[in-house]
Design a protein around this motif. Structure first.
Motif, PDB file in Angstrom:
ATOM      1  N   ALA A  19       4.782 -54.812  20.070  1.00 25.09           N
ATOM      2  CA  ALA A  19       3.913 -55.514  21.061  1.00 25.09           C
ATOM      3  C   ALA A  19       3.758 -54.683  22.354  1.00 25.09           C
ATOM      4  O   ALA A  19       4.549 -54.867  23.228  1.00 25.09           O
ATOM      5  N   THR A  20       2.562 -53.817  22.578  1.00 24.28           N
ATOM      6  CA  THR A  20       2.661 -53.446  23.842  1.00 24.28           C
ATOM      7  C   THR A  20       1.166 -53.139  24.207  1.00 24.28           C
ATOM      8  O   THR A  20       0.340 -53.899  23.859  1.00 24.28           O
ATOM      9  N   TRP A  21       0.862 -52.214  25.402  1.00 23.82           N
ATOM     10  CA  TRP A  21      -0.531 -52.322  25.847  1.00 23.82           C
ATOM     11  C   TRP A  21      -1.033 -50.857  26.254  1.00 23.82           C
ATOM     12  O   TRP A  21      -0.398 -50.173  27.167  1.00 23.82           O
ATOM     13  N   LEU A  22      -1.946 -50.579  25.556  1.00 25.12           N
ATOM     14  CA  LEU A  22      -2.628 -49.108  25.578  1.00 25.12           C
ATOM     15  C   LEU A  22      -4.113 -49.302  25.783  1.00 25.12           C
ATOM     16  O   LEU A  22      -4.721 -50.034  25.445  1.00 25.12           O
ATOM     17  N   VAL A  70       1.380 -54.387  16.761  1.00 24.48           N
ATOM     18  CA  VAL A  70       0.748 -55.531  16.503  1.00 24.48           C
ATOM     19  C   VAL A  70      -0.646 -55.317  16.852  1.00 24.48           C
ATOM     20  O   VAL A  70      -1.143 -54.516  17.462  1.00 24.48           O
ATOM     21  N   PRO A  71      -1.679 -56.109  16.177  1.00 26.55           N
ATOM     22  CA  PRO A  71      -2.930 -56.099  16.633  1.00 26.55           C
ATOM     23  C   PRO A  71      -3.313 -56.506  17.924  1.00 26.55           C
ATOM     24  O   PRO A  71      -2.467 -57.434  18.701  1.00 26.55           O
ATOM     25  N   GLY A  72      -4.254 -55.727  18.603  1.00 24.90           N
ATOM     26  CA  GLY A  72      -4.627 -56.196  20.059  1.00 24.90           C
ATOM     27  C   GLY A  72      -3.964 -55.161  20.949  1.00 24.90           C
ATOM     28  O   GLY A  72      -4.143 -55.433  22.302  1.00 24.90           O
ATOM     29  N   VAL A  73      -3.190 -54.163  20.612  1.00 25.78           N
ATOM     30  CA  VAL A  73      -2.503 -53.180  21.770  1.00 25.78           C
ATOM     31  C   VAL A  73      -3.483 -52.558  22.447  1.00 25.78           C
ATOM     32  O   VAL A  73      -3.237 -52.261  23.594  1.00 25.78           O
ATOM     33  N   PHE A  74      -4.720 -52.238  21.876  1.00 21.40           N
ATOM     34  CA  PHE A  74      -5.381 -51.424  22.665  1.00 21.40           C
ATOM     35  C   PHE A  74      -6.400 -52.100  23.638  1.00 21.40           C
ATOM     36  O   PHE A  74      -7.597 -52.166  23.725  1.00 21.40           O
ATOM     37  N   LEU A  83       0.392 -58.369  27.694  1.00 24.57           N
ATOM     38  CA  LEU A  83       1.069 -58.489  26.427  1.00 24.57           C
ATOM     39  C   LEU A  83       0.162 -59.099  25.398  1.00 24.57           C
ATOM     40  O   LEU A  83      -0.525 -60.244  25.638  1.00 24.57           O
ATOM     41  N   PRO A  84       0.070 -58.315  24.415  1.00 27.45           N
ATOM     42  CA  PRO A  84      -1.074 -58.904  23.309  1.00 27.45           C
ATOM     43  C   PRO A  84      -0.388 -60.266  22.574  1.00 27.45           C
ATOM     44  O   PRO A  84       0.862 -60.246  22.653  1.00 27.45           O
TER      45      PRO A  84
END
Length: 302
Positions: free
Chosen positions: A47-50, A71-75, A103-104
């Motif tokens: 789970a990250t943030w891009l 995980v879904p939603g990192v972008f 955090l997604p």
């Protein structure tokens, strides 16, 4: 044996490295830990943030090529975070950061969760990380935590230490570098820092001291482990390699973490140090595979 999925939550970034030339390398401490676990054959979700940009896509490709599942939603970021890294002649890095962190949503509570570094301290994502840590602990999951302190991004040390101890209180495994320990607990000896970590509830506390090795401690045992001798090319990713390899070993360990005996602690430290030595012998955070570790172990015994 069924290998449990491990979740990692934290930042990803691109290291822009200046060492005579300029190189752009996917990195970030939690990203490196996720990468290291995947290369060691452990199923891992990250789970990250891009940002949906060239840097973000490069990081995603780099992680997924080694088997990391995002995980879904990192972008969701407006831009992908970067760190400008300058390497001294001895391979030691200094950093300047441009970070955006959140955090997604992590829908399923992990059986094992690893957190750390900038993502554990920088808002708004840090509060979500703490909530996920507490949720995992409440569900009897295992939590590992490596603060990987970046003073340039943090505020008052006393406030950071209080936040750190909130996270540590819900963690089973905490690893600090000697630099982390000195910043969080100025004037404390290694033993005093380990005592404090165990006092707040950590089952297995580890302090790494670079070329001097590491110390692994439970309430019952305290074991120093020397580092592996190696020609150092680049120290970026060494601590993350140690952390990933420690988790890789612990995830299938039969004993409760707090009751691991001294000989087993020493072996955990030796294998983690061996993995870190492979990384520092390479340029960039090029973490080893299980085959790399077996190859080095075979050379040592030959």
């Amino acid at each position: 044996m069924t290998v449990r999925l491990i979740a990692v939550a934290g930042e990803s970034l691109v290291d822009i490295v200046h060492d005579g030339a300029t190189r752009e390398i996917p990195g970030g401490s939690p990203a490196n830990v996720a990468l290291g676990l995947a290369r060691l054959g452990t199923p891992v979700e990250f789970a990250t943030w891009l940002g949906d940009d060239a840097h973000g896509l490069r990081i995603a490709d780099h992680l997924q090529a080694s088997g990391v599942r995002l995980v879904p939603g990192v972008f969701g970021a407006t831009r992908t975070s970067v760190a400008i890294v300058r390497l001294a002649q001895d391979g030691q890095p200094t950093y300047e950061f441009g970070i955006e962190w959140d955090l997604p949503e992590v829908q399923q509570t992990p059986r094992w969760l690893h957190v750390g570094s900038i993502g554990a301290f920088l808002q708004p994502g840090a509060s979500k990380v703490l909530a996920l840590v507490r949720r995992t602990a409440a569900a009897a999951g295992t939590v590992s935590f490596d603060p990987n302190i970046r003073p340039a991004l943090l505020g008052d040390a006393a406030g950071v230490r209080a936040w750190f101890e909130q996270l540590a209180a819900s963690a089973n495994v905490v690893k600090l570098s000697d630099e982390d320990a000195a910043w969080l607990y100025p004037g404390f000896s290694t033993d005093a820092v380990l005592d404090r970590l165990l006092e707040v509830g950590v089952e297995l506390a580890v302090i790494t001291t670079g070329a001097a090795g590491s110390v692994l401690a439970t309430a019952l045992e305290r074991v120093p482990v020397p580092s592996e001798r190696v020609d150092v090319v680049d120290t970026v990713g060494a601590g993350d390699t140690y952390m990933a390899t420690l988790i890789w070993q612990l995830r299938s360990h039969g004993a409760a973490l707090g009751s691991i005996d001294g000989s087993a602690l020493a072996e955990l430290g030796r294998v983690s140090a061996r993995a870190a030595a492979i990384t520092v012998s390479r340029r960039g955070a090029d973490l080893p595979t299980a085959d790399d570790l077996l190859s080095v172990a075979g050379e040592d015994s030959g």
